[in-house]
Design a protein around this motif. Structure first.
Motif, PDB file in Angstrom:
ATOM      1  N   UNK A  44       0.865  -1.212  -0.097  1.00  0.00           N
ATOM      2  CA  UNK A  44       0.036  -0.120   0.021  1.00  0.00           C
ATOM      3  C   UNK A  44       0.930   1.120  -0.021  1.00  0.00           C
ATOM      4  N   UNK A  45       0.800   1.880  -1.202  1.00  0.00           N
ATOM      5  CA  UNK A  45       1.749   3.065  -1.139  1.00  0.00           C
ATOM      6  C   UNK A  45       1.378   4.128  -0.163  1.00  0.00           C
ATOM      7  N   UNK A  46       2.538   4.563   0.494  1.00  0.00           N
ATOM      8  CA  UNK A  46       2.358   5.498   1.487  1.00  0.00           C
ATOM      9  C   UNK A  46       1.870   4.852   3.131  1.00  0.00           C
ATOM     10  N   UNK A  47       1.756   3.698   2.774  1.00  0.00           N
ATOM     11  CA  UNK A  47       1.354   2.995   4.301  1.00  0.00           C
ATOM     12  C   UNK A  47       2.304   1.905   4.633  1.00  0.00           C
ATOM     13  N   UNK A  48       2.610   0.837   3.688  1.00  0.00           N
ATOM     14  CA  UNK A  48       3.569  -0.271   4.109  1.00  0.00           C
ATOM     15  C   UNK A  48       3.237  -1.326   3.224  1.00  0.00           C
ATOM     16  N   UNK A  49       3.928  -2.384   3.579  1.00  0.00           N
ATOM     17  CA  UNK A  49       3.702  -3.769   2.821  1.00  0.00           C
ATOM     18  C   UNK A  49       3.368  -4.762   3.841  1.00  0.00           C
ATOM     19  N   UNK A  50       2.845  -5.957   3.372  1.00  0.00           N
ATOM     20  CA  UNK A  50       2.542  -7.150   4.066  1.00  0.00           C
ATOM     21  C   UNK A  50       3.099  -8.353   3.221  1.00  0.00           C
ATOM     22  N   UNK A  51       4.161  -9.162   4.087  1.00  0.00           N
ATOM     23  CA  UNK A  51       4.774 -10.147   3.215  1.00  0.00           C
ATOM     24  C   UNK A  51       4.897 -11.287   3.820  1.00  0.00           C
ATOM     25  N   UNK A  52       4.883 -12.491   3.433  1.00  0.00           N
ATOM     26  CA  UNK A  52       4.816 -13.726   4.176  1.00  0.00           C
ATOM     27  C   UNK A  52       6.281 -14.464   4.050  1.00  0.00           C
ATOM     28  N   UNK A  67      13.169 -27.022  29.700  1.00  0.00           N
ATOM     29  CA  UNK A  67      13.427 -28.292  28.847  1.00  0.00           C
ATOM     30  C   UNK A  67      13.575 -27.603  27.365  1.00  0.00           C
ATOM     31  N   UNK A  68      14.588 -28.205  26.794  1.00  0.00           N
ATOM     32  CA  UNK A  68      14.932 -27.803  25.242  1.00  0.00           C
ATOM     33  C   UNK A  68      14.164 -28.438  24.292  1.00  0.00           C
ATOM     34  N   UNK A  69      13.361 -27.438  23.483  1.00  0.00           N
ATOM     35  CA  UNK A  69      12.587 -27.986  22.594  1.00  0.00           C
ATOM     36  C   UNK A  69      13.024 -27.760  21.242  1.00  0.00           C
ATOM     37  N   UNK A  70      12.374 -28.232  20.023  1.00  0.00           N
ATOM     38  CA  UNK A  70      12.448 -27.823  18.522  1.00  0.00           C
ATOM     39  C   UNK A  70      11.156 -27.133  18.541  1.00  0.00           C
ATOM     40  N   UNK A  71      11.459 -25.844  17.850  1.00  0.00           N
ATOM     41  CA  UNK A  71      10.333 -24.924  17.265  1.00  0.00           C
ATOM     42  C   UNK A  71      10.263 -25.370  15.754  1.00  0.00           C
ATOM     43  N   UNK A  72       9.046 -25.810  15.251  1.00  0.00           N
ATOM     44  CA  UNK A  72       9.014 -26.228  14.015  1.00  0.00           C
ATOM     45  C   UNK A  72       8.935 -25.154  13.135  1.00  0.00           C
ATOM     46  N   UNK A  73       9.309 -25.436  11.882  1.00  0.00           N
ATOM     47  CA  UNK A  73       9.390 -24.241  10.914  1.00  0.00           C
ATOM     48  C   UNK A  73       7.822 -24.065  10.496  1.00  0.00           C
ATOM     49  N   UNK A  74       7.974 -22.824  10.149  1.00  0.00           N
ATOM     50  CA  UNK A  74       6.701 -22.113   9.896  1.00  0.00           C
ATOM     51  C   UNK A  74       6.601 -21.004   9.193  1.00  0.00           C
ATOM     52  N   UNK A  75       5.342 -20.441   8.704  1.00  0.00           N
ATOM     53  CA  UNK A  75       5.315 -19.255   7.818  1.00  0.00           C
ATOM     54  C   UNK A  75       4.739 -18.239   8.831  1.00  0.00           C
ATOM     55  N   UNK A  76       5.173 -16.972   8.518  1.00  0.00           N
ATOM     56  CA  UNK A  76       4.823 -15.799   9.492  1.00  0.00           C
ATOM     57  C   UNK A  76       4.488 -14.698   8.453  1.00  0.00           C
ATOM     58  N   UNK A  77       3.662 -13.897   8.894  1.00  0.00           N
ATOM     59  CA  UNK A  77       3.159 -12.723   8.107  1.00  0.00           C
ATOM     60  C   UNK A  77       3.993 -11.301   8.831  1.00  0.00           C
ATOM     61  N   UNK A  78       4.707 -10.725   7.911  1.00  0.00           N
ATOM     62  CA  UNK A  78       5.501  -9.295   8.286  1.00  0.00           C
ATOM     63  C   UNK A  78       4.641  -8.192   7.681  1.00  0.00           C
ATOM     64  N   UNK A  79       4.815  -7.116   8.434  1.00  0.00           N
ATOM     65  CA  UNK A  79       4.264  -5.954   8.254  1.00  0.00           C
ATOM     66  C   UNK A  79       5.680  -5.119   8.081  1.00  0.00           C
ATOM     67  N   UNK A  80       5.850  -4.213   7.243  1.00  0.00           N
ATOM     68  CA  UNK A  80       6.922  -3.101   7.238  1.00  0.00           C
ATOM     69  C   UNK A  80       6.288  -1.837   6.725  1.00  0.00           C
ATOM     70  N   UNK A  81       6.265  -1.196   7.556  1.00  0.00           N
ATOM     71  CA  UNK A  81       5.949   0.498   7.373  1.00  0.00           C
ATOM     72  C   UNK A  81       6.597   1.098   6.139  1.00  0.00           C
ATOM     73  N   UNK A  82       5.862   1.905   5.632  1.00  0.00           N
ATOM     74  CA  UNK A  82       6.598   2.672   4.563  1.00  0.00           C
ATOM     75  C   UNK A  82       7.459   3.810   5.168  1.00  0.00           C
ATOM     76  N   UNK A  83       8.257   4.349   4.628  1.00  0.00           N
ATOM     77  CA  UNK A  83       9.088   5.629   5.000  1.00  0.00           C
ATOM     78  C   UNK A  83       8.011   6.732   5.182  1.00  0.00           C
ATOM     79  N   UNK A  84       7.161   6.967   4.665  1.00  0.00           N
ATOM     80  CA  UNK A  84       5.850   8.085   4.783  1.00  0.00           C
ATOM     81  C   UNK A  84       5.298   7.809   6.037  1.00  0.00           C
ATOM     82  N   UNK A  85       4.832   6.479   6.312  1.00  0.00           N
ATOM     83  CA  UNK A  85       3.963   6.230   7.602  1.00  0.00           C
ATOM     84  C   UNK A  85       4.796   6.494   8.732  1.00  0.00           C
ATOM     85  N   UNK A  86       6.322   5.851   8.674  1.00  0.00           N
ATOM     86  CA  UNK A  86       7.015   6.081   9.849  1.00  0.00           C
ATOM     87  C   UNK A  86       7.373   7.645  10.145  1.00  0.00           C
ATOM     88  N   UNK A  87       7.483   8.408   9.018  1.00  0.00           N
ATOM     89  CA  UNK A  87       7.753   9.787   9.301  1.00  0.00           C
ATOM     90  C   UNK A  87       6.494  10.213   9.939  1.00  0.00           C
TER      91      UNK A  87
END
Length: 99
Positions: A44-52, A67-87
């Motif tokens: 979204x121009x001026x807002x940010x982006x969502x990526x998997x 206890x030590x455990x193994x955390x399985x592999x997975x997909x996560x949703x990331x949001x990166x704000x645009x420079x405009x939104x950050x400012x």
């Protein structure tokens, strides 16, 4: 902000009925959900982006037992704000936060 709050803001800005504005809010979220399920980046121009992103399996620790455990592999949703939104968010902190 809830989905109902968003629908209310749409209703007040555009002049739609309550059900019409809720329909548009639901359509927006359904669109975003379907695109990220297909692992398509949404920008979204001026807002940010969502990526998997993929996280690999890794060692972790159960904080209750130590206890030590193994955390399985997975997909996560990331949001990166645009420079405009950050400012915009940080604009009031230009000279330091007002406390």
């Amino acid at each position: 902000m809830t989905k109902a709050d968003l629908a209310s803001k749409i209703r007040s800005k555009v002049g739609l009925s309550a059900t019409g504005s809720m329909t548009y809010a639901n359509l927006f979220f359904d669109f975003v959900k379907s695109e990220v399920e297909e692992e398509i980046t949404i920008k979204f121009n001026g807002f940010g982006s969502f990526t998997v992103k993929e996280k690999k399996a890794r060692k972790g620790r159960n904080p209750q037992t130590g206890e030590t455990i193994i955390i399985s592999e997975r997909k996560v949703l990331k949001f990166k704000p645009s420079v405009v939104l950050k400012s915009e968010v940080n604009k009031k902190y230009k000279n330091g936060p007002n406390r």
